[in-house]
Design a protein around this motif. Structure first.
Motif, PDB file in Angstrom:
ATOM      1  N   SER A 364       0.816  -1.210   0.000  1.00 41.02           N
ATOM      2  CA  SER A 364       0.000   0.000   0.000  1.00 41.02           C
ATOM      3  C   SER A 364       0.851   1.262   0.000  1.00 41.02           C
ATOM      4  CB  SER A 364      -0.936   0.004   1.219  1.00 41.02           C
ATOM      5  OG  SER A 364      -0.192   0.039   2.420  1.00 41.02           O
ATOM      6  N   ARG A 365       2.172   1.073  -0.038  1.00 37.99           N
ATOM      7  CA  ARG A 365       3.101   2.211  -0.025  1.00 37.99           C
ATOM      8  C   ARG A 365       2.817   3.138   1.160  1.00 37.99           C
ATOM      9  NH1 ARG A 365       5.321   2.686  -5.146  1.00 37.99           N
ATOM     10  NH2 ARG A 365       6.987   3.825  -4.071  1.00 37.99           N
ATOM     11  N   SER A 366       2.666   2.528   2.332  1.00 36.07           N
ATOM     12  CA  SER A 366       2.361   3.298   3.528  1.00 36.07           C
ATOM     13  C   SER A 366       3.569   4.034   4.084  1.00 36.07           C
ATOM     14  CB  SER A 366       1.775   2.371   4.611  1.00 36.07           C
ATOM     15  OG  SER A 366       0.532   1.834   4.189  1.00 36.07           O
ATOM     16  N   PHE A 367       4.734   3.758   3.557  1.00 36.37           N
ATOM     17  CA  PHE A 367       5.941   4.495   3.905  1.00 36.37           C
ATOM     18  C   PHE A 367       6.803   4.580   2.655  1.00 36.37           C
ATOM     19  CE2 PHE A 367       6.759   0.063   4.604  1.00 36.37           C
ATOM     20  CZ  PHE A 367       8.064  -0.149   4.169  1.00 36.37           C
ATOM     21  N   SER A 368       7.810   5.417   2.705  1.00 35.41           N
ATOM     22  CA  SER A 368       8.637   5.673   1.524  1.00 35.41           C
ATOM     23  C   SER A 368       9.488   4.460   1.174  1.00 35.41           C
ATOM     24  CB  SER A 368       9.535   6.889   1.781  1.00 35.41           C
ATOM     25  OG  SER A 368      10.355   7.143   0.657  1.00 35.41           O
ATOM     26  N   LEU A 369       9.401   4.039  -0.075  1.00 33.06           N
ATOM     27  CA  LEU A 369      10.178   2.899  -0.574  1.00 33.06           C
ATOM     28  C   LEU A 369      11.090   3.363  -1.702  1.00 33.06           C
ATOM     29  CD1 LEU A 369       7.395   0.162  -0.691  1.00 33.06           C
ATOM     30  CD2 LEU A 369       9.436   0.082   0.729  1.00 33.06           C
ATOM     31  N   PRO A 370      12.236   2.716  -1.865  1.00 33.04           N
ATOM     32  CA  PRO A 370      13.168   3.140  -2.919  1.00 33.04           C
ATOM     33  C   PRO A 370      12.754   2.699  -4.321  1.00 33.04           C
ATOM     34  CG  PRO A 370      14.084   1.291  -1.705  1.00 33.04           C
ATOM     35  CD  PRO A 370      12.824   1.681  -0.988  1.00 33.04           C
ATOM     36  N   PHE A 371      11.748   1.817  -4.429  1.00 34.83           N
ATOM     37  CA  PHE A 371      11.272   1.391  -5.738  1.00 34.83           C
ATOM     38  C   PHE A 371       9.830   0.938  -5.604  1.00 34.83           C
ATOM     39  CE2 PHE A 371      12.737  -2.470  -3.726  1.00 34.83           C
ATOM     40  CZ  PHE A 371      11.880  -3.467  -4.168  1.00 34.83           C
ATOM     41  N   ARG A 432      20.822  -7.517  -9.788  1.00 33.40           N
ATOM     42  CA  ARG A 432      19.775  -6.940  -8.950  1.00 33.40           C
ATOM     43  C   ARG A 432      20.331  -5.845  -8.031  1.00 33.40           C
ATOM     44  NH1 ARG A 432      18.978 -12.435  -5.403  1.00 33.40           N
ATOM     45  NH2 ARG A 432      20.408 -11.994  -3.682  1.00 33.40           N
ATOM     46  N   ARG A 433      19.431  -4.906  -7.685  1.00 32.49           N
ATOM     47  CA  ARG A 433      19.729  -3.895  -6.666  1.00 32.49           C
ATOM     48  C   ARG A 433      18.974  -4.305  -5.402  1.00 32.49           C
ATOM     49  NH1 ARG A 433      19.127   2.190  -7.817  1.00 32.49           N
ATOM     50  NH2 ARG A 433      20.819   2.283  -6.297  1.00 32.49           N
ATOM     51  N   GLU A 434      19.682  -4.321  -4.284  1.00 34.82           N
ATOM     52  CA  GLU A 434      19.125  -4.871  -3.051  1.00 34.82           C
ATOM     53  C   GLU A 434      18.911  -3.785  -1.997  1.00 34.82           C
ATOM     54  OE1 GLU A 434      21.268  -9.282  -3.105  1.00 34.82           O
ATOM     55  OE2 GLU A 434      22.071  -7.689  -1.824  1.00 34.82           O
ATOM     56  N   TRP A 435      17.821  -3.980  -1.223  1.00 36.35           N
ATOM     57  CA  TRP A 435      17.593  -3.202  -0.016  1.00 36.35           C
ATOM     58  C   TRP A 435      17.183  -4.168   1.088  1.00 36.35           C
ATOM     59  CZ3 TRP A 435      16.598  -1.143  -4.776  1.00 36.35           C
ATOM     60  CH2 TRP A 435      17.085   0.139  -5.030  1.00 36.35           C
ATOM     61  N   PHE A 436      17.386  -3.729   2.326  1.00 34.53           N
ATOM     62  CA  PHE A 436      17.090  -4.562   3.485  1.00 34.53           C
ATOM     63  C   PHE A 436      16.252  -3.744   4.471  1.00 34.53           C
ATOM     64  CE2 PHE A 436      20.990  -5.869   1.540  1.00 34.53           C
ATOM     65  CZ  PHE A 436      20.860  -7.247   1.439  1.00 34.53           C
ATOM     66  N   ALA A 437      15.126  -4.310   4.881  1.00 31.28           N
ATOM     67  CA  ALA A 437      14.203  -3.589   5.765  1.00 31.28           C
ATOM     68  C   ALA A 437      13.975  -4.398   7.038  1.00 31.28           C
ATOM     69  CB  ALA A 437      12.871  -3.347   5.061  1.00 31.28           C
ATOM     70  N   PRO A 455      25.563   4.882   3.825  1.00 27.79           N
ATOM     71  CA  PRO A 455      25.513   3.995   2.656  1.00 27.79           C
ATOM     72  C   PRO A 455      26.221   2.676   2.941  1.00 27.79           C
ATOM     73  CG  PRO A 455      26.226   6.194   2.047  1.00 27.79           C
ATOM     74  CD  PRO A 455      26.258   6.135   3.537  1.00 27.79           C
ATOM     75  N   GLY A 456      25.764   1.628   2.267  1.00 23.63           N
ATOM     76  CA  GLY A 456      26.434   0.343   2.364  1.00 23.63           C
ATOM     77  C   GLY A 456      27.549   0.240   1.348  1.00 23.63           C
ATOM     78  N   ASP A 457      28.091  -0.962   1.199  1.00 29.18           N
ATOM     79  CA  ASP A 457      29.172  -1.187   0.233  1.00 29.18           C
ATOM     80  C   ASP A 457      28.722  -0.931  -1.193  1.00 29.18           C
ATOM     81  OD1 ASP A 457      30.768  -1.874   2.353  1.00 29.18           O
ATOM     82  OD2 ASP A 457      30.403  -4.036   2.143  1.00 29.18           O
ATOM     83  N   VAL A 458      27.413  -0.945  -1.420  1.00 29.01           N
ATOM     84  CA  VAL A 458      26.886  -0.762  -2.777  1.00 29.01           C
ATOM     85  C   VAL A 458      26.863   0.707  -3.183  1.00 29.01           C
ATOM     86  CG1 VAL A 458      25.494  -2.860  -2.788  1.00 29.01           C
ATOM     87  CG2 VAL A 458      24.557  -0.754  -1.801  1.00 29.01           C
ATOM     88  N   ASP A 462      21.126   1.330   1.904  1.00 34.11           N
ATOM     89  CA  ASP A 462      20.404   0.096   1.541  1.00 34.11           C
ATOM     90  C   ASP A 462      19.660  -0.530   2.711  1.00 34.11           C
ATOM     91  OD1 ASP A 462      22.718  -0.527   2.874  1.00 34.11           O
ATOM     92  OD2 ASP A 462      23.179  -2.310   1.672  1.00 34.11           O
ATOM     93  N   VAL A 463      19.632   0.136   3.843  1.00 35.42           N
ATOM     94  CA  VAL A 463      18.928  -0.407   5.012  1.00 35.42           C
ATOM     95  C   VAL A 463      17.791   0.529   5.406  1.00 35.42           C
ATOM     96  CG1 VAL A 463      19.098  -1.081   7.432  1.00 35.42           C
ATOM     97  CG2 VAL A 463      20.971  -1.622   5.837  1.00 35.42           C
TER      98      VAL A 463
END
Length: 469
Positions: A364-371, A432-437, A455-458, A462-463
């Motif tokens: 529902s996109r209830s919070f900000s997502l990177p994609f 792929r581009r990764e994120w972790f929640a 920022p992470g190593d990428v 990403d967190v």
């Protein structure tokens, strides 16, 4: 009380505004609010509402004539044939300044009383009704039968309907909007038990403008009382909807006991696997169970990694906490049962429902997502499991999530575990581009917060840390 359903109301109002005749099918499981939706939609409009039941067809036609006569007294003199009744409706619709609404609720019972009813209705729609100032709503709760009689290619009514709505329980973000004054934790607990089914929310006696109170105490006063309507609700639903309720009940009992694979469910019932499949398909049509597969699986029907789960939250609660203790409840040992419930309600039952809550917050996109995720679900193999994976096949972006319903803030160990599990996921591994929640009820330790802020190593942050409280 009528809650939300803005999209469905908008769809019905758009259909009503069209100049030509409308034939709309509304279907979905019991208790989900179909009749309440129709009654709310009908406010201020000329409406004839007929609720069918399991009586013979001649009695049903007399019942429809009675409802028509309550609005148009001249209808009471009609010989109650379908031609006479619907012909009269066609004439009256031409005289109305506003579009006349005719509702045939529990339409599946009409079709059961006379399998020719869909064909009769198709003939009369084609000959008399389709070009009148009329909106015909066919509503029903036996999902499979409603599909067969109204929506399938083989149905006489196929091609006649101008709209169809499958009503589902309210999603978590909708329940949260309704109970906006409540603390987030209390809305999660309410959703964990009711699954967003309006009837169950009402039966617990909760309202958005009242204090939430202790939900276990509310359950004590309702579901755990042998005299309460919810005490035997699953038995009532199964016996009212299905021809072999004992078999369906046994399947649900096996799944609730932890048997999630098809073969194990069959062994629990001591029957052949191929016999179980058709029962599971019916329970799926009723939105009581579903076969879940890892979200990255491209062809879900072909994988052997599917797990069957009870998707109806109230059924899940009932089979875990009510059915096993009904002997104690009948003997008045409610306090003893409540002690058992409190031991695992938060740590296991609500914690499992919190995964569904987090998935809905993502979709529902209830919070900000990177994609923009196109699919959300769980992931597992023989050695690892991830609570939530959201992905977009078109862009190659993926988010791995852990959902923690604990009383202590979450630390780096959870993120490290998520890192390790994500490396097992075979999906666009080279590009792929990764994120972790991390979703947490109780917040996060300082070290994890610091990691999320850099920022992470990428080369990008990403967190994501998500806390709704």
């Amino acid at each position: 009380m009528f809650w939300d359903r803005e999209q469905e109301m908008d769809a019905l109002e758009r259909a009503y505004a069209r100049p030509e005749g409308q034939l709309v099918v509304i279907y979905g499981r019991r208790r989900v609010g179909k009749t309440a939706l129709i009654r709310e939609f009908g406010r201020g409009k000329p409406v004839i509402f007929f609720l069918a039941d399991r009586q013979i067809e001649t009695v049903q036609r007399m019942g429809l004539r009675r409802e028509m006569a309550a609005v148009y007294p001249a209808a009471g003199r009609l010989e109650p044939t379908w031609d006479n009744l619907l012909g009269f409706i066609a004439e009256q619709s031409a005289r109305e300044g506003s579009k006349l609404v005719l509702v045939l609720d529990e339409f599946q019972y009409l079709a059961q009383s006379n399998p020719a009813v869909p064909s009769i209705l198709q003939r009369l729609w084609d000959m008399q009704l389709h070009d009148r100032n009329l909106m015909l709503i066919l509503c029903g709760s036996l999902v499979g039968m409603m599909f067969d009689t109204c929506l399938s290619y083989s149905s006489p009514l196929f091609g006649r309907r101008t709209g169809a709505l499958k009503l589902k329980p309210l999603r978590f973000h909708q329940v949260r909007q309704i109970f906006a004054a409540w603390p987030f934790d209390e809305v999660v607990r309410l959703y964990a038990v009711t699954g967003g089914v309006p009837h169950y929310i009402r039966m617990l006696g909760v309202t958005p403008d009242a204090e939430p109170g202790d939900i276990i105490r509310r359950l004590e006063q309702t579901v755990f009382q042998p005299s309460d309507l919810l005490y035997d609700e699953p038995r009532f639903i199964l016996s009212g909807e299905l021809a072999e309720p004992i078999t369906y009940f046994s399947i649900l009992q096996a799944i609730a006991a932890g048997e999630h694979r098809l073969g194990k469910i069959a062994r629990a019932l001591a029957v052949q696997t191929n016999r179980i499949t058709r029962y599971l398909n019916v329970l799926t049509e009723l939105d009581l169970v579903e076969r879940r597969v890892p979200v990255t699986v491209a062809l879900p029907t072909r994988t052997r990694r599917g797990l069957w789960t009870i998707t109806d939250h109230f059924f899940r609660f009932w089979f875990r906490y009510v059915f096993p203790y009904q002997g104690d409840l009948e003997m008045g040992r409610t306090d003893e049962v409540l002690r058992q419930v409190r031991q695992t309600f938060e740590s296991q039952f609500v914690a499992a429902a919190f995964e569904d809550v987090c998935a809905d917050l993502v979709m529902s996109r209830s919070f900000s997502l990177p994609f923009h995720p196109l699919k959300v679900g769980g992931w597992w193999d023989k050695n690892a499991e991830i609570d939530l994976v959201a992905l977009n096949d078109e862009t190659g972006e993926i988010l791995f999530g852990e959902c923690k319903w604990t009383e202590q803030p979450v630390g780096m160990d959870v993120l490290q575990h998520l890192y390790a599990a994500s490396r097992r996921v075979k999906w666009h591994n080279d590009s792929r581009r990764e994120w972790f929640a991390i979703f947490s009820r109780a917040g996060f330790q300082d070290e994890l917060v610091a990691r999320a802020q850099r920022p992470g190593d990428v080369g990008y942050r990403d967190v994501l840390l998500v806390q709704e409280s």
